[in-house]
Design a protein around this motif. Structure first.
Motif, PDB file in Angstrom:
ATOM      1  N   GLY A  45       1.020  -1.112   0.194  1.00  0.00           N
ATOM      2  CA  GLY A  45       0.216   0.425  -0.024  1.00  0.00           C
ATOM      3  C   GLY A  45       0.778   1.378   0.291  1.00  0.00           C
ATOM      4  N   THR A  46       0.060   2.587   0.870  1.00  0.00           N
ATOM      5  CA  THR A  46       1.035   3.753   0.762  1.00  0.00           C
ATOM      6  C   THR A  46       2.376   3.466   1.472  1.00  0.00           C
ATOM      7  N   SER A  85     -13.035  -6.285   0.929  1.00  0.00           N
ATOM      8  CA  SER A  85     -14.497  -6.268   0.585  1.00  0.00           C
ATOM      9  C   SER A  85     -15.312  -5.661   1.610  1.00  0.00           C
ATOM     10  N   TRP A  86     -15.227  -6.535   3.114  1.00  0.00           N
ATOM     11  CA  TRP A  86     -16.289  -5.601   3.871  1.00  0.00           C
ATOM     12  C   TRP A  86     -16.095  -4.666   5.059  1.00  0.00           C
ATOM     13  N   LEU A  87     -14.838  -3.528   4.145  1.00  0.00           N
ATOM     14  CA  LEU A  87     -14.619  -2.425   5.055  1.00  0.00           C
ATOM     15  C   LEU A  87     -14.789  -1.506   3.536  1.00  0.00           C
ATOM     16  N   ASP A  88     -15.621  -1.951   2.798  1.00  0.00           N
ATOM     17  CA  ASP A  88     -15.327  -1.069   1.786  1.00  0.00           C
ATOM     18  C   ASP A  88     -14.007  -0.324   1.236  1.00  0.00           C
ATOM     19  N   VAL A  89     -13.104  -0.802   1.082  1.00  0.00           N
ATOM     20  CA  VAL A  89     -11.827   0.131   1.056  1.00  0.00           C
ATOM     21  C   VAL A  89     -10.955  -0.209  -0.213  1.00  0.00           C
ATOM     22  N   ALA A  90      -9.925   0.701  -1.037  1.00  0.00           N
ATOM     23  CA  ALA A  90      -9.509  -0.078  -2.580  1.00  0.00           C
ATOM     24  C   ALA A  90      -8.433  -1.285  -1.590  1.00  0.00           C
TER      25      ALA A  90
END
Length: 90
Positions: A45-46, A85-90
């Motif tokens: 990630g970042t 998916s569950w947390l709706d984050v990329a």
């Protein structure tokens, strides 16, 4: 009398000629900007990733391992995909 050391690369013997060629290359030096980075874990990630310990009951762990094998991936990747998916984050 001791036997000479046999150098190998992935189990294949390396010839004296190749060792000399590699030594000459090293003595000439390398352009550090052209060397590619090897090893280490790829970024996730970042920022650097953190380890988050989690306790799983035997049935959940078995389901996780089964899913990872079915998807030809790792348990860690299955967990990351599920959380994204569950947390709706990329």
């Amino acid at each position: 009398m001791e036997e000479p050391v046999q150098f190998t690369s992935k189990g294949v013997p390396i010839s004296e000629e190749r060792i000399e060629r590699l030594a000459a290359e090293v003595e000439e030096g390398y352009d550090v900007s052209e060397l590619r980075r090897r090893g280490g874990r790829r970024p996730l990630g970042t920022a650097p990733a953190e380890v988050v310990p989690v306790r799983l009951d035997p049935e959940l762990k078995a389901a996780l391992i089964h899913r990872a094998q079915a998807d030809h991936t790792t348990a860690s990747e299955v967990i990351r995909q599920a959380l994204r998916s569950w947390l709706d984050v990329a």
